[in-house]
Enzyme design. Structure first.
Site, mmCIF file in Angstrom:
data_model
loop_
_atom_site.group_PDB
_atom_site.id
_atom_site.type_symbol
_atom_site.label_atom_id
_atom_site.label_comp_id
_atom_site.label_asym_id
_atom_site.label_seq_id
_atom_site.Cartn_x
_atom_site.Cartn_y
_atom_site.Cartn_z
ATOM 1 N N GLY A 24 4.309 -6.995 -3.663
ATOM 2 C CA GLY A 24 3.645 -6.050 -4.562
ATOM 3 C C GLY A 24 2.139 -6.164 -4.604
ATOM 4 O O GLY A 24 1.494 -5.457 -5.368
ATOM 5 N N SER A 25 1.572 -7.033 -3.781
ATOM 6 C CA SER A 25 0.116 -7.267 -3.875
ATOM 7 C C SER A 25 -0.675 -6.109 -3.254
ATOM 8 O O SER A 25 -0.254 -5.485 -2.285
ATOM 9 C CB SER A 25 -0.240 -8.566 -3.155
ATOM 10 O OG SER A 25 0.258 -8.545 -1.827
ATOM 11 N N ASP A 26 -1.835 -5.838 -3.857
ATOM 12 C CA ASP A 26 -2.692 -4.761 -3.349
ATOM 13 C C ASP A 26 -4.145 -5.091 -3.660
ATOM 14 O O ASP A 26 -4.434 -6.184 -4.160
ATOM 15 C CB ASP A 26 -2.260 -3.410 -3.944
ATOM 16 C CG ASP A 26 -2.475 -3.339 -5.455
ATOM 17 O OD1 ASP A 26 -1.553 -2.945 -6.175
ATOM 18 O OD2 ASP A 26 -3.569 -3.732 -5.930
ATOM 19 N N TYR A 34 6.283 -8.720 -11.050
ATOM 20 C CA TYR A 34 7.053 -7.531 -11.446
ATOM 21 C C TYR A 34 7.845 -7.860 -12.712
ATOM 22 O O TYR A 34 8.614 -8.820 -12.745
ATOM 23 C CB TYR A 34 7.981 -7.107 -10.309
ATOM 24 C CG TYR A 34 7.303 -6.249 -9.260
ATOM 25 C CD1 TYR A 34 5.917 -6.066 -9.251
ATOM 26 C CD2 TYR A 34 8.028 -5.571 -8.288
ATOM 27 C CE1 TYR A 34 5.292 -5.271 -8.299
ATOM 28 C CE2 TYR A 34 7.423 -4.763 -7.330
ATOM 29 C CZ TYR A 34 6.040 -4.623 -7.354
ATOM 30 O OH TYR A 34 5.418 -3.819 -6.402
ATOM 31 N N LYS A 222 -1.011 -1.096 2.459
ATOM 32 C CA LYS A 222 -2.011 -1.371 1.434
ATOM 33 C C LYS A 222 -3.369 -1.619 2.095
ATOM 34 O O LYS A 222 -3.448 -2.377 3.065
ATOM 35 C CB LYS A 222 -1.605 -2.597 0.608
ATOM 36 C CG LYS A 222 -0.372 -2.353 -0.239
ATOM 37 C CD LYS A 222 -0.675 -1.356 -1.349
ATOM 38 C CE LYS A 222 0.534 -1.160 -2.222
ATOM 39 N NZ LYS A 222 0.260 -0.291 -3.389
ATOM 40 N N ASP A 250 -2.726 3.099 0.843
ATOM 41 C CA ASP A 250 -2.779 2.996 -0.613
ATOM 42 C C ASP A 250 -3.879 2.007 -1.000
ATOM 43 O O ASP A 250 -3.782 0.822 -0.686
ATOM 44 C CB ASP A 250 -1.421 2.497 -1.153
ATOM 45 C CG ASP A 250 -1.354 2.550 -2.680
ATOM 46 O OD1 ASP A 250 -0.257 2.336 -3.217
ATOM 47 O OD2 ASP A 250 -2.384 2.820 -3.325
ATOM 48 N N GLU A 276 -3.748 7.023 -0.949
ATOM 49 C CA GLU A 276 -3.230 6.962 -2.319
ATOM 50 C C GLU A 276 -4.212 6.227 -3.219
ATOM 51 O O GLU A 276 -4.802 5.226 -2.832
ATOM 52 C CB GLU A 276 -1.899 6.233 -2.318
ATOM 53 C CG GLU A 276 -1.207 6.131 -3.639
ATOM 54 C CD GLU A 276 0.198 5.565 -3.495
ATOM 55 O OE1 GLU A 276 0.858 5.868 -2.475
ATOM 56 O OE2 GLU A 276 0.615 4.807 -4.376
ATOM 57 N N GLU A 305 0.656 7.093 -10.027
ATOM 58 C CA GLU A 305 1.376 5.960 -10.630
ATOM 59 C C GLU A 305 0.678 5.444 -11.892
ATOM 60 O O GLU A 305 1.313 4.817 -12.740
ATOM 61 C CB GLU A 305 1.549 4.833 -9.622
ATOM 62 C CG GLU A 305 0.286 4.112 -9.221
ATOM 63 C CD GLU A 305 0.502 3.146 -8.068
ATOM 64 O OE1 GLU A 305 0.929 3.585 -6.997
ATOM 65 O OE2 GLU A 305 0.241 1.949 -8.260
ATOM 66 N N ASP A 328 5.304 8.399 -12.010
ATOM 67 C CA ASP A 328 5.948 7.094 -12.228
ATOM 68 C C ASP A 328 6.964 7.303 -13.362
ATOM 69 O O ASP A 328 6.589 7.650 -14.482
ATOM 70 C CB ASP A 328 4.913 6.034 -12.627
ATOM 71 C CG ASP A 328 5.565 4.665 -12.821
ATOM 72 O OD1 ASP A 328 5.243 3.736 -12.093
ATOM 73 O OD2 ASP A 328 6.436 4.557 -13.713
ATOM 74 N N HIS A 355 6.238 7.576 -7.261
ATOM 75 C CA HIS A 355 5.946 6.148 -7.156
ATOM 76 C C HIS A 355 7.197 5.368 -7.536
ATOM 77 O O HIS A 355 7.932 5.748 -8.435
ATOM 78 C CB HIS A 355 4.797 5.800 -8.109
ATOM 79 C CG HIS A 355 4.569 4.333 -8.259
ATOM 80 N ND1 HIS A 355 4.841 3.642 -9.410
ATOM 81 C CD2 HIS A 355 4.113 3.422 -7.364
ATOM 82 C CE1 HIS A 355 4.540 2.360 -9.239
ATOM 83 N NE2 HIS A 355 4.105 2.205 -8.012
ATOM 84 N N ALA A 356 7.423 4.235 -6.852
ATOM 85 C CA ALA A 356 8.584 3.398 -7.201
ATOM 86 C C ALA A 356 8.317 1.926 -6.888
ATOM 87 O O ALA A 356 9.257 1.144 -6.761
ATOM 88 C CB ALA A 356 9.832 3.869 -6.466
ATOM 89 N N GLY A 357 7.068 1.543 -6.807
ATOM 90 C CA GLY A 357 6.744 0.142 -6.480
ATOM 91 C C GLY A 357 6.768 -0.726 -7.720
ATOM 92 O O GLY A 357 5.738 -0.991 -8.328
HETATM 93 C C1 LIG Z 1 1.048 -3.660 -8.136
HETATM 94 C C2 LIG Z 1 2.067 -2.733 -7.527
HETATM 95 O O1 LIG Z 1 2.893 -3.481 -6.652
HETATM 96 C C3 LIG Z 1 1.438 -1.588 -6.756
HETATM 97 O O2 LIG Z 1 0.789 -2.087 -5.609
HETATM 98 C C4 LIG Z 1 2.490 -0.603 -6.351
HETATM 99 C C5 LIG Z 1 1.930 0.614 -5.701
HETATM 100 O O3 LIG Z 1 0.754 0.927 -5.757
HETATM 101 C C6 LIG Z 1 2.858 1.485 -4.984
HETATM 102 O O4 LIG Z 1 4.048 1.132 -4.903
HETATM 103 O O5 LIG Z 1 2.393 2.567 -4.539
HETATM 104 MG MG MG Z 2 0.440 2.948 -5.121
#
Ligand SMILES: C[C@H](O)[C@@H](O)CC(=O)C(=O)O
Ligand code: MG
Length: 501
Positions: A24-26, A34, A222, A250, A276, A305, A328, A355-357
């Site tokens: 989940g890192s960005d 999470y 990402k 993203d 994104e 999101e 979201d 969005h579904a992260g």
């Molecule tokens: C912090 C979240 O994991 C984020 O990076 C999710 C996201 O931006 C996405 O799924 O699109």
């Molecule tokens: Mg995103």
């Protein structure tokens, strides 16, 4: 017989240490844990029916959302479910326009996240009582009843209830064929799980290779922290997936407007379908400037999101500031507000790619996007739903993906929470423990970890024996190794990290 009364509301702060494995890192969230504010609504139904709902968080702050849920409880407990469903718009407004609570909103921030969790649990109850998965409840619902769940306040300059009704009536044409199509092929998805920013190249390559074997053809990468790193990783992914498959980028709000345009120009060689969240989710005109500048490159702008309500989406659409709407399911005011955005997107002819992260987001949003195709958009062109491969094992009815598509849930329940699952949600699986290892874990280190629990430890992780995993499920309290302890405490922000109750 009536639907009964809501007799109790419980909310849990549930966290998974995904940051330790960089899941989940960005570019703006390097260490997400999470998490969820997880709501259970009890009823006086003879069968003890309960409703489960959640909203998604990244660890710290979940306790704030939990407080906000408790602040809303006064509007929920002892309420008659027939009354709620009979005037869902009115109930939505009760939660979103509480004369005092709205001051710490309105319809944004912790209170709106809390509202989402509570309302998601109400929809769960409704779907269960009608013995349908949520998508089917929505598809079968009379358009007038569906619209009675939406608060059109603040969006009638873009979409009136009458326009929405006409849209839903038009959506009846071909509806059964589209439902058959969904049941047979599912809803197309894309994966983000291969290219989180914190993954080393080796892991990224391995995950891309596995995903290609599993039939994935759309990949989100990402970007945003370091241009040379982005170029290297985008090159690697494009080489792995080939020229035909689809890549999206993203940046998670990392750049200023001009910086975004310059940066994406330097990544254009990898032919991304969209960028994104190129800048702040509050900067609608900034997104419009970026979208206009990138249009000649054939690169779209996607966001949503962290767009907190229908009014923001309305303005994005009116300003032609995005090319993909990324609702979201747990940030907007539940199904109620998501419906209004799906309908506005249809009116402005902008595809919805949800969005579904996050934990539980896939399980819920699949219902909304399947409904959207069957009853609202009627199109799959340039449409796909995000999928991330994390934590599904904690759900009683985890999503089912076949050929990189979401298969419509068939179970009668809303498929994302059940009490026994609630315990699991609070109790990470061994897999989560192994995720706790982070890079460089090995059996020797785990063996060294074994010590008896000393009282007064601030941190412990109960886990089944890892010497004979899945046989001896005895819980052994273990202290976290110091470096792990520091990392976890920094990511959770409070001293007593306990993952169980
Ligand atoms: C912090 C979240 O994991 C984020 O990076 C999710 C996201 O931006 C996405 O799924 O699109
Ligand atoms: Mg995103």
């Amino acid at each position: 017989m009536g639907r009964g009364r809501i007799t109790g509301l419980a909310v849990s702060d549930v966290r998974f240490p995904t940051s330790l494995a960089h899941h989940g890192s960005d570019a703006m969230h390097p260490d997400p844990d999470y998490s969820a504010a997880y709501v259970v609504l009890e009823t006086d139904a003879p069968d003890g029916l309960k409703g489960y709902g959640l909203t998604f968080t990244l660890g710290k702050g979940t306790e704030v959302v939990v407080c906000a849920v408790n602040a809303l409880a006064v509007h929920v407990v002892n309420k008659d479910l027939d009354e709620i469903i009979g005037d869902f718009r009115g109930f939505y407004r009760q939660l979103t326009s509480d004369g005092q609570l709205r001051w710490i909103g309105p319809e944004k921030g912790a209170v709106h996240l809390a509202t989402a969790a509570v309302l998601n649990a109400i929809w769960d109850l409704w779907a269960k009582q009608d013995r349908k998965p949520l998508w089917k409840l929505l598809v079968d619902m009379d358009p007038k009843q569906l619209l009675s769940c939406i608060d059109f306040r603040y969006i009638t300059d873009a979409l009136t209830e009458e326009e929405a009704y006409t849209m839903l009536q038009n959506g009846l044409v071909g509806k059964s064929e589209r439902e058959e199509q969904m049941l047979k092929y599912g809803y197309p998805a894309y994966t983000t799980s291969c290219a989180w920013l914190g993954y080393p190249d080796q892991q990224l390559k391995q995950l891309c290779s596995e995903a290609l074997k599993d039939g994935w053809t759309r990949f989100k990468v990402k970007v945003g922290a370091d241009l040379q790193d982005d170029i290297r990783r985008c090159k690697l992914v494009r080489e792995m997936i080939g020229p035909e498959n689809i890549m999206m980028l993203d940046a998670n709000q990392r750049w200023d407007v001009e910086e975004a345009i310059e940066w994406v120009n330097k990544l254009a060689e990898f032919r991304p379908l969209w960028i994104e969240e190129p800048t702040s989710p509050d900067d609608i005109l900034g997104h419009a400037t970026i979208s206009k500048a990138l249009a000649p490159l054939g690169i779209g702008v996607a966001t949503g999101e962290q767009c907190h309500n229908r009014v923001i989406f309305k303005q994005f659409l009116q300003a032609q500031a995005l090319n993909f709407v990324q609702v979201d399911s747990c940030r907007l005011g539940s199904v109620n507000e998501n419906l209004s955005v799906l309908l506005m997107a249809k009116k402005f002819q902008v595809p919805v790619c949800p969005h579904a992260g996050g934990v539980g987001l896939c399980e819920l949003v699949q219902h909304l996007i399947i409904f959207d195709y069957i009853s609202v958009s009627g199109s799959l062109q340039n449409r796909m739903c995000e999928y991330v491969d994390h934590l599904h094992e904690h759900f009683k009815y985890p999503v089912v993906i076949k050929n990189a598509s979401y298969m419509p849930p068939q179970n009668i329940f809303i498929q994302y929470h059940h009490e026994s699952c609630c315990q699991q949600l609070i109790r990470p699986s061994k897999r989560d423990f192994f995720n706790l290892k982070g890079p460089g874990w090995n059996p020797v280190r785990s063996a060294l970890c074994f010590t008896t629990l000393l009282s007064g430890w601030d941190y412990c992780v109960l886990l089944s024996s890892i010497l004979v995993p899945s046989i001896l499920d005895c819980a052994i309290c273990l202290p976290l190794p110091t470096e792990l302890k520091d990392k976890v405490s920094s990511s959770t922000g409070h001293r007593n990290l306990y993952i169980f109750q």
